[in-house]
Write an enzyme that holds these catalytic residues in place. Structure first.
Site, PDB file in Angstrom:
ATOM      1  N   ALA A 126       3.394 186.737  51.884  1.00  5.51           N
ATOM      2  CA  ALA A 126       4.084 186.006  50.823  1.00  5.51           C
ATOM      3  C   ALA A 126       3.380 184.665  50.643  1.00  5.51           C
ATOM      4  O   ALA A 126       3.392 183.828  51.547  1.00  5.51           O
ATOM      5  CB  ALA A 126       5.547 185.806  51.186  1.00  5.51           C
ATOM      6  N   SER A 186       1.329 178.858  53.635  1.00  6.45           N
ATOM      7  CA  SER A 186       1.257 180.301  53.415  1.00  6.45           C
ATOM      8  C   SER A 186      -0.183 180.764  53.232  1.00  6.45           C
ATOM      9  O   SER A 186      -0.529 181.893  53.602  1.00  6.45           O
ATOM     10  CB  SER A 186       2.111 180.706  52.218  1.00  6.45           C
ATOM     11  N   CYS A 189      17.963 182.154  50.368  1.00  8.84           N
ATOM     12  CA  CYS A 189      16.717 182.743  49.893  1.00  8.84           C
ATOM     13  C   CYS A 189      16.063 183.586  50.984  1.00  8.84           C
ATOM     14  O   CYS A 189      15.574 184.689  50.732  1.00  8.84           O
ATOM     15  CB  CYS A 189      15.771 181.644  49.418  1.00  8.84           C
ATOM     16  N   GLY A 245       4.452 181.492  55.790  1.00 11.67           N
ATOM     17  CA  GLY A 245       3.961 180.260  56.401  1.00 11.67           C
ATOM     18  C   GLY A 245       5.031 179.463  57.097  1.00 11.67           C
ATOM     19  O   GLY A 245       4.871 178.255  57.296  1.00 11.67           O
ATOM     20  N   CYS A 273      14.482 174.055  45.326  1.00 10.33           N
ATOM     21  CA  CYS A 273      13.401 174.377  44.394  1.00 10.33           C
ATOM     22  C   CYS A 273      13.883 174.487  42.959  1.00 10.33           C
ATOM     23  O   CYS A 273      13.138 174.181  42.028  1.00 10.33           O
ATOM     24  CB  CYS A 273      12.697 175.662  44.828  1.00 10.33           C
TER      25      CYS A 273
END
Length: 397
Positions: free
Chosen positions: A6, A13, A101, A125, A199
């Site tokens: 991902a 990441s 999430c 990550g 986010c």
């Protein structure tokens, strides 16, 4: 192993994917499109999942020589994370969207699709580690870089999800080392700022964002005896522990400052009191999961450490699963009182560095007698009184 990496478009990441390639795995990169209007999800270093982030992820994948795809998870994200966030606030609870999430998108929807396509694990990550336990089963542990540790926001993972998770950054001593490695590899995002806060609220104005969606209705500010001592212009504008901006017309008899203790959406009131009234001696909830075999049988207490925020210090505690009000609940009693705890927050329990499990807090017990007017618990099905302090946490990559 066949690994699905991902890739958020950030440095963590990208380096995680690079390390997966170095380890000899068959790696494919994927970026999650979480909004139909990605341009709205970034303000400076805030936010994530924009077109710019997708392009950064693609460039990193091209550099590594791995296949790369963009998957649209916007509808699932809106329903399972954004709508849940609004509903929890309307119920007077304090959701953590980063944990939602991880629980419902990255290690549920994404992992399920990855397994269906024949991948063995999802690589991210996150700063956490998966280590074999004494019985050979994988365990979730804190990262070596304590300041960057993200095991708290991964506390919602089940044993099966942990078994299919790969965190190459877990043993890395610092973020500086990750950035240096990225620069040495020629990864363009080596110095890209970390994303912060929520986010889908990139400007950081959570109060304004909520007011646009749930409205702002004036109501009373109450003291510990239930007396109206002021008015507010919308309960969503307050957080537990807040001192400034209360605009209380009636001063406290002892002249001491007052803090927000609770937000009560059912009657649209805000409860305030002295700072010591924020102390909590017990937390409990019925929505709990274990990151492996439960540490004990029901009704058998066990020692643990409890953490209630992403970067808070863990606190020694005793915990047990018991029947409370007709339901099985994980009840946690910290050795020292916790402060500013709200229903809807997540408490993650540890044994040393190992994550044992987590519980969504439904009920708190004040350490100070008669500090607040009578209240009702704020369970998931009841929009009852509760605190509404937003707990910000970096989402990880």
């Amino acid at each position: 192993m066949k690994i699905l990496a991902a890739m958020s478009g950030g440095v963590d990441s990208a380096v995680a994917a690079a390390r997966a390639v170095d380890a000899g795995h068959d790696v494919t990169g994927v970026h999650l499109a979480l909004s139909r209007m990605p341009g709205t999800l970034r303000t400076g270093s805030r936010g994530c999942c924009t077109v710019e982030d997708s392009m950064d992820a693609r460039r990193a994948a091209d550099l590594l020589g791995i296949p790369f795809y963009v998957w649209d998870f916007s509808e699932r994200f809106a329903a399972d994370v954004v709508d849940d966030f609004v509903a929890e606030y309307q119920a007077g609870r304090t959701p953590n969207p980063c944990m939602r999430c991880n629980e419902r998108i990255k290690f549920a929807a994404l992992l399920e699709k990855a397994l269906d396509l024949g991948f063995d694990a999802v690589c991210t990550g996150h700063y956490a580690d998966v280590l074999p336990g004494p019985d050979g089963q994988p365990e979730l542990h804190r990262a070596a870089a304590w300041a960057k540790d993200q095991s708290y926001v991964l506390g919602v993972l089940t044993a099966e999800q942990i078994a299919h998770s790969y965190f190459p950054l877990g043993s890395t001593p610092s973020k500086a080392e990750v950035r240096a490695e990225a620069a040495a590899r020629g990864i363009q995002v080596a110095q890209k700022p970390d994303s912060h806060d929520i986010c889908f609220i990139p400007d950081g104005d959570t109060r304004g964002w909520l007011a646009d969606r749930v409205g702002a209705e004036p109501g009373d500010i109450l003291d510990g005896e239930g007396n109206a001592i002021g008015t507010h212009q919308g309960a969503a504008a307050f957080t537990v522990g807040q001192r400034k901006g209360l605009a209380i017309g009636t001063p406290a008899p002892d002249g001491r400052p007052r803090f927000v203790l609770e937000i009560r959406p059912k009657d649209n009131t805000v409860v305030v009191g002295p700072q010591e009234a924020l102390a909590i001696r017990e937390i409990a909830g019925s929505s709990y999961t274990w990151a492996g075999t439960p540490p004990t049988r029901p009704d058998q207490p066990f020692d643990c450490d409890v953490q209630i925020r992403a970067h808070a210090d863990p606190v020694p505690a005793r915990a047990a699963v018991s029947v409370v009000d007709g339901s099985m609940q994980l009840v946690i009693t910290p050795r020292d009182p916790l402060h500013g705890v709200a229903p809807g927050q997540t408490a993650v329990v540890y044994a040393g560095t190992r994550v044992l499990g987590q519980v969504t807090i439904d009920r708190t017990v004040s350490a100070v007698a008669d500090a607040r007017p009578p209240v009702r618990d704020a369970g998931p099905a009841d929009a009852a009184p509760a605190a509404a302090a937003l707990v910000g946490a970096t989402a990880g990559e």
